[in-house]
Scaffold this active site. Structure first.
Site, PDB file in Angstrom:
ATOM      1  N   ASP B  15      64.077 -10.979  12.788  1.00  0.00           N
ATOM      2  CA  ASP B  15      63.947 -11.673  11.504  1.00  0.00           C
ATOM      3  C   ASP B  15      64.562 -13.050  11.688  1.00  0.00           C
ATOM      4  O   ASP B  15      65.350 -13.285  12.620  1.00  0.00           O
ATOM      5  CB  ASP B  15      64.699 -10.897  10.407  1.00  0.00           C
ATOM      6  N   SER B  16      64.213 -13.950  10.793  1.00  0.00           N
ATOM      7  CA  SER B  16      64.839 -15.274  10.809  1.00  0.00           C
ATOM      8  C   SER B  16      66.334 -15.154  10.512  1.00  0.00           C
ATOM      9  O   SER B  16      67.125 -15.955  10.992  1.00  0.00           O
ATOM     10  CB  SER B  16      64.180 -16.165   9.762  1.00  0.00           C
ATOM     11  N   GLY B  48      61.468 -19.644   5.709  1.00  0.00           N
ATOM     12  CA  GLY B  48      60.594 -19.790   4.537  1.00  0.00           C
ATOM     13  C   GLY B  48      60.392 -21.232   4.094  1.00  0.00           C
ATOM     14  O   GLY B  48      59.409 -21.553   3.448  1.00  0.00           O
ATOM     15  N   CYS B  78      60.132  -9.897   9.049  1.00  0.00           N
ATOM     16  CA  CYS B  78      60.248 -11.165   8.339  1.00  0.00           C
ATOM     17  C   CYS B  78      58.905 -11.432   7.694  1.00  0.00           C
ATOM     18  O   CYS B  78      57.881 -11.496   8.381  1.00  0.00           O
ATOM     19  CB  CYS B  78      60.588 -12.268   9.353  1.00  0.00           C
ATOM     20  N   ASN B  79      58.916 -11.546   6.367  1.00  0.00           N
ATOM     21  CA  ASN B  79      57.650 -11.733   5.668  1.00  0.00           C
ATOM     22  C   ASN B  79      56.984 -13.053   6.036  1.00  0.00           C
ATOM     23  O   ASN B  79      55.765 -13.120   6.175  1.00  0.00           O
ATOM     24  CB  ASN B  79      57.885 -11.664   4.154  1.00  0.00           C
ATOM     25  N   GLU B 157      72.673 -11.821  -0.832  1.00  0.00           N
ATOM     26  CA  GLU B 157      73.657 -12.216   0.193  1.00  0.00           C
ATOM     27  C   GLU B 157      75.069 -12.311  -0.370  1.00  0.00           C
ATOM     28  O   GLU B 157      76.039 -12.050   0.331  1.00  0.00           O
ATOM     29  CB  GLU B 157      73.234 -13.544   0.841  1.00  0.00           C
ATOM     30  N   CYS B 189      60.048  -8.993   0.065  1.00  0.00           N
ATOM     31  CA  CYS B 189      61.039  -9.768   0.815  1.00  0.00           C
ATOM     32  C   CYS B 189      62.086  -8.791   1.296  1.00  0.00           C
ATOM     33  O   CYS B 189      62.507  -7.903   0.549  1.00  0.00           O
ATOM     34  CB  CYS B 189      61.654 -10.831  -0.094  1.00  0.00           C
ATOM     35  N   THR B 190      62.515  -8.947   2.550  1.00  0.00           N
ATOM     36  CA  THR B 190      63.422  -7.960   3.139  1.00  0.00           C
ATOM     37  C   THR B 190      64.807  -7.954   2.500  1.00  0.00           C
ATOM     38  O   THR B 190      65.578  -7.023   2.711  1.00  0.00           O
ATOM     39  CB  THR B 190      63.576  -8.191   4.661  1.00  0.00           C
ATOM     40  N   HIS B 191      65.140  -8.987   1.714  1.00  0.00           N
ATOM     41  CA  HIS B 191      66.422  -8.981   1.005  1.00  0.00           C
ATOM     42  C   HIS B 191      66.392  -8.085  -0.246  1.00  0.00           C
ATOM     43  O   HIS B 191      67.435  -7.615  -0.686  1.00  0.00           O
ATOM     44  CB  HIS B 191      66.800 -10.384   0.536  1.00  0.00           C
TER      45      HIS B 191
END
Lengths: 276, 276
Positions: B15-16, B48, B78-79, B157, B189-191
């Site tokens: 992922d980024s 993004g 990562c989308n 986060e 979104c992975t978050h």
């Protein structure tokens, strides 16, 4: 790549991203005849979450790119770089280097009525202790209380600068400062001036009085004017100076976000993509 | 640098930033005996806000780094990369490459009761139309309404995953979806899985009913299991697999944020800094 500067040497300004455009805007208002070259390292933004050695490496690359533009002064419009890499940049440049922390800290120290300053900034800037150190240099008796306010950055970028969400987030960040009776607030992040109105409104509501709010971008522009005058570096022309924006990447929504920071005063042809 | 894989070839995940750790966590729960090597390109996060060509360049560098770890499958957690660079990566890899968009889209298409799916994601993922395209491939009659929800990333986060601010922000993002009567929601979104509980709660409150919520991380882990079984690539051991985390920078608050994404299951000695 060399941007033409046919009138005079330019003021170089850089930031990891677009927040520093609030500093470029303040300089343009304060010193309208100066040419300004702004570099936004948006390919590598945000610096705030990088290690110190990475920040130093990136800052040197930005300074080198602006050096090639034949500048007469370097303004570091980034709190993270100002806290971490200013001495390093000063060692490597043969012209003045001005950060945003010292001017904001000095103005805060000058205006605090009772000697208790609150600082809001990113996690990284707060952890660096940069504002504390700079304020203590002016007056070691001043008390400083800092609180990280990271969500204000995406709120500013999204344009959610007033309304219920902005108010609640700001209240949550100001609460620990108001509860210890700060008498002055420093906006220690270049994004925060976009939320200034709501921050002032909530601060007055919560503390029951009007407190001085110091905007580091404005304080930096004022110190830059004095610095240029003192060093004989001021532009002597009285026509309007240019504003050139260099960016290290050009994402799809770039113009829209840039306009938000600049009040729409930049033309597309003055935005240039560079590799650094 | 080569991380030892003495049991079997590992599953490579990148992922980024750290959001993709929700995918690594889901894979670890779904396939506990597999070795996983996760790469977070946090020196260059977030992708993004980068241009497509920059995202492709970064994605190839990440894939190359994981390739050197002797992996048997590459999961793009990562989308942004899944939307922009998946075909490019597939062309260059001689093992299966799985993104997060297709599994989430397929699960959404399978569970939607009335054929109207809502998608929340970053600006970039929404603009890419990736979920729309992938859903339409399963069933072209399904209606899709998307809304960017960028503030959910910093909320996750910071750990502000419930409480008044999270509720208000989520309500604001869900309102345009609930008002057109979506019957399924994809967390694109992975978050966002970190905010799943509050999202489900507000969605039920606003729509007056319980709607299926699809977590792309879980959907990806399930598809990965099928893919490994079908290709004969599953690990045959029944002891617990390892989780190694490679990062391209090591900022001061790294461990704290990583723990939030992983529920504290990573040991410090399994976090390794790499240059890519």
């Amino acid at each position: 790549m060399k941007v033409s500067q046919n009138r005079t040497k330019a003021i170089g300004v850089f930031d990891s991203g677009l927040g520093g455009l609030t500093v470029a805007r303040a300089i343009r208002n304060q010193l309208p005849s100066e040419d300004i070259v702004f570099l936004g390292d948006i390919a590598r933004v945000p610096y705030g979450s990088r290690s110190s050695s990475t920040v130093c490496k990136y800052a040197q690359a930005c300074a080198k790119t602006l050096h090639e533009q034949n500048i007469k002064v370097l303004v570091v419009a980034c709190n993270t770089v100002s806290a971490v890499a200013l001495e390093l940049l000063r060692k490597n440049c043969n012209y003045p280097v001005l950060g945003v922390i010292e001017p904001g800290a000095r103005e805060g120290a000058n205006v605090t009525p009772g000697g208790h300053i609150g600082v809001i900034a990113t996690h990284r800037t707060v952890a660096s202790g940069g504002y504390e150190k700079a304020i203590k240099l002016v007056d070691s008796t001043i008390k400083i209380t800092s609180n990280p306010a990271p969500l204000l950055v995406p709120l500013a970028e999204e344009g959610w600068v007033d309304g219920e969400v902005a108010k609640l987030v700001i209240q949550r960040y100001l609460e620990p400062l108001v509860s210890v009776n700060i008498d002055t607030l420093i906006l220690g992040c270049t994004h925060y001036p976009l939320l200034r109105h709501t921050i002032e409104e909530q601060l007055e509501k919560m503390s029951g009085r009007q407190l001085p709010v110091v905007d580091s971008a404005l304080a930096t522009a004022k110190e830059l004017q004095l610095l240029l005058e003192k060093s004989g570096l001021s532009c002597q022309e009285d026509t309007k100076g240019s504003l050139t924006i260099l960016v290290t990447d050009m994402p799809e929504k770039f113009s829209e976000t840039a306009m938000r920071f600049l009040d729409g005063i930049i033309l597309k042809e003055n935005i240039i993509q560079v590799d650094i």
